[in-house]
Write a protein that holds these residues in place. Sequence first.
Motif, PDB file in Angstrom:
ATOM      1  N   GLY A  78       0.813  -1.201   0.000  1.00  0.00           N
ATOM      2  CA  GLY A  78       0.000   0.000   0.000  1.00  0.00           C
ATOM      3  C   GLY A  78       0.849   1.256   0.000  1.00  0.00           C
ATOM      4  O   GLY A  78       2.037   1.229   0.321  1.00  0.00           O
ATOM      5  N   LEU A  79       0.229   2.384  -0.346  1.00  0.00           N
ATOM      6  CA  LEU A  79       0.929   3.665  -0.326  1.00  0.00           C
ATOM      7  C   LEU A  79       1.341   4.008   1.104  1.00  0.00           C
ATOM      8  O   LEU A  79       0.551   3.860   2.036  1.00  0.00           O
ATOM      9  N   GLY A  80       2.555   4.501   1.254  1.00  0.00           N
ATOM     10  CA  GLY A  80       3.049   4.819   2.580  1.00  0.00           C
ATOM     11  C   GLY A  80       2.183   5.827   3.311  1.00  0.00           C
ATOM     12  O   GLY A  80       1.928   5.701   4.518  1.00  0.00           O
ATOM     13  N   ASP A  81       1.694   6.860   2.590  1.00  0.00           N
ATOM     14  CA  ASP A  81       0.852   7.875   3.221  1.00  0.00           C
ATOM     15  C   ASP A  81      -0.452   7.279   3.736  1.00  0.00           C
ATOM     16  O   ASP A  81      -0.935   7.651   4.815  1.00  0.00           O
ATOM     17  N   LEU A  82      -1.031   6.369   2.974  1.00  0.00           N
ATOM     18  CA  LEU A  82      -2.292   5.763   3.396  1.00  0.00           C
ATOM     19  C   LEU A  82      -2.073   4.832   4.584  1.00  0.00           C
ATOM     20  O   LEU A  82      -2.871   4.810   5.531  1.00  0.00           O
ATOM     21  N   ARG A  83      -1.006   4.057   4.544  1.00  0.00           N
ATOM     22  CA  ARG A  83      -0.705   3.171   5.669  1.00  0.00           C
ATOM     23  C   ARG A  83      -0.487   3.978   6.950  1.00  0.00           C
ATOM     24  O   ARG A  83      -0.957   3.605   8.029  1.00  0.00           O
ATOM     25  N   GLU A  84       0.218   5.101   6.817  1.00  0.00           N
ATOM     26  CA  GLU A  84       0.445   5.962   7.982  1.00  0.00           C
ATOM     27  C   GLU A  84      -0.868   6.564   8.476  1.00  0.00           C
ATOM     28  O   GLU A  84      -1.095   6.667   9.691  1.00  0.00           O
ATOM     29  N   ALA A  85      -1.755   6.947   7.554  1.00  0.00           N
ATOM     30  CA  ALA A  85      -3.045   7.519   7.945  1.00  0.00           C
ATOM     31  C   ALA A  85      -3.898   6.503   8.700  1.00  0.00           C
ATOM     32  O   ALA A  85      -4.572   6.852   9.681  1.00  0.00           O
ATOM     33  N   VAL A  86      -3.894   5.251   8.245  1.00  0.00           N
ATOM     34  CA  VAL A  86      -4.628   4.208   8.954  1.00  0.00           C
ATOM     35  C   VAL A  86      -4.053   4.022  10.361  1.00  0.00           C
ATOM     36  O   VAL A  86      -4.800   3.964  11.355  1.00  0.00           O
ATOM     37  N   ALA A  87      -2.738   3.939  10.453  1.00  0.00           N
ATOM     38  CA  ALA A  87      -2.097   3.762  11.757  1.00  0.00           C
ATOM     39  C   ALA A  87      -2.453   4.900  12.702  1.00  0.00           C
ATOM     40  O   ALA A  87      -2.788   4.675  13.881  1.00  0.00           O
ATOM     41  N   GLU A  88      -2.419   6.134  12.204  1.00  0.00           N
ATOM     42  CA  GLU A  88      -2.701   7.280  13.053  1.00  0.00           C
ATOM     43  C   GLU A  88      -4.161   7.338  13.473  1.00  0.00           C
ATOM     44  O   GLU A  88      -4.480   7.803  14.576  1.00  0.00           O
ATOM     45  N   LEU A  89      -5.072   6.874  12.620  1.00  0.00           N
ATOM     46  CA  LEU A  89      -6.478   6.811  13.024  1.00  0.00           C
ATOM     47  C   LEU A  89      -6.657   5.856  14.198  1.00  0.00           C
ATOM     48  O   LEU A  89      -7.368   6.170  15.169  1.00  0.00           O
ATOM     49  N   TYR A  90      -6.016   4.692  14.133  1.00  0.00           N
ATOM     50  CA  TYR A  90      -6.120   3.726  15.237  1.00  0.00           C
ATOM     51  C   TYR A  90      -5.468   4.282  16.498  1.00  0.00           C
ATOM     52  O   TYR A  90      -5.995   4.109  17.609  1.00  0.00           O
ATOM     53  N   ASN A  91      -4.348   4.954  16.357  1.00  0.00           N
ATOM     54  CA  ASN A  91      -3.698   5.558  17.528  1.00  0.00           C
ATOM     55  C   ASN A  91      -4.589   6.635  18.142  1.00  0.00           C
ATOM     56  O   ASN A  91      -4.726   6.727  19.372  1.00  0.00           O
TER      57      ASN A  91
END
Length: 433
Positions: A78-91
């Motif tokens: 997956g795109l790095g920006d999208l993966r980071e956005a998913v991670a930050e939503l869970y955090n």
Amino acid sequence: MSAPDSSGRAASMFRSVPRTGVIYVMAEAGKQGFRYGHPDWCNLGQGAPETGELPGSAARLSTIGLDTESAEYAPVPGLGDLREAVAELYNHRYRRGMASRYTADNVAIASGGRAALTRLATALGRVNLGHVLPDYTAYEELLEVFRAFVPIPIVAHEREGFRLSPQALREAIVGSGLGAILLSNPCNPTGRLIAGEDLRRWVTTAGKLGCALIIDEFYAHYVYGPPSLRHAGELPHSISAAAWVEDVDRDPVVIVDGLTKNWRYPGLRLSWTVGPKSVIERVSSAGSFLDGGAPHCIQRAALPLLEPSLADQEAAAIQRAFTIKRDLMLERLGGMGIRVAGAEDGGPEGAFYCFADLRQLPESLANGMAFFRAALEQQVICVPGVFFDVDPGKRRDHIASRMAGFVRLSFGPDRPQVERALDRLAALVAGAS
């Protein structure tokens, strides 16, 4: 001399692949003239929510751009920006103040929930894999086709409201030597929800016993809770096992979610897997030969949807709109003499389904398959309960299934369609003998 007859020769080289429950009922409806968007049909069978704007929801995504960059392949994980956005939503939602937090390395993007689950199934080792009954129909073929693991059913009993307690979970893990468990939470089809202290104990128990929890959280925004929470206004925006994970890279908790249900974009077919880095590396490797990764342009379009305030706004709008439809369906079914699983506790606590018990109806409608056929004549689609008695390898008799007297009715469509369907079903029941 004529050539040998080769008809069917190619097909004989392939195994028969059964249709999942929803695909089967949609195909049967098609034979009766159903098509998507047909104004005369009421589709309470398809597991999809209404996709238009809801009161209080954010503006809907209306265009997906395509430029030179997004015409290229995206990385398989997956795109790095999208993966980071998913991670930050869970955090943001579940891990505030915790030392262990998700990063992009804890996330893999895939083309929909089935693709994500297929990657996980491919990456699983030689373990006993528990699956709860009843549960999502598509799990059946998924559990059958992969031979590395052994599927082991865990029965959620009707007498207990189809609820599996933490103690029952422990007994299943120990008694069957489970190395992993796959389940939906909230549950499709019963709407049962594992939350709060029970969910904490699930996560803790699995971790202590070395059993991976693979949790399909595609309905995590559709949370109604027990009446006490609804009336007190204490419902969270969403529910996730991520809130109870102590160490994101050590605890064996793997979560699958996506835009399909919780953001109401089923047509985009975009999902994510969240879990320990070691698991994400394995499912990404599986994706490299299974599917090649999700479309680049859709991943880019999805980025704004993961902004925490917008995601929470969408969840709140869903809860308000779908609670109204849920309560409407419960009231109308009760008036027909149809009991809904969990009604004694206030009805489904999550998802957008009523698992309707038909056994008190006249004999002609007391069986889920018979009810489904009769409802089709009224241009209403539902899903017989036997399809949720997940049975890889067909080791049980579905005719005698304990789910034979149930159907799943969805309140996913817009309210006018739900009301029309309930009017037709009420007439069907009233005229039955």
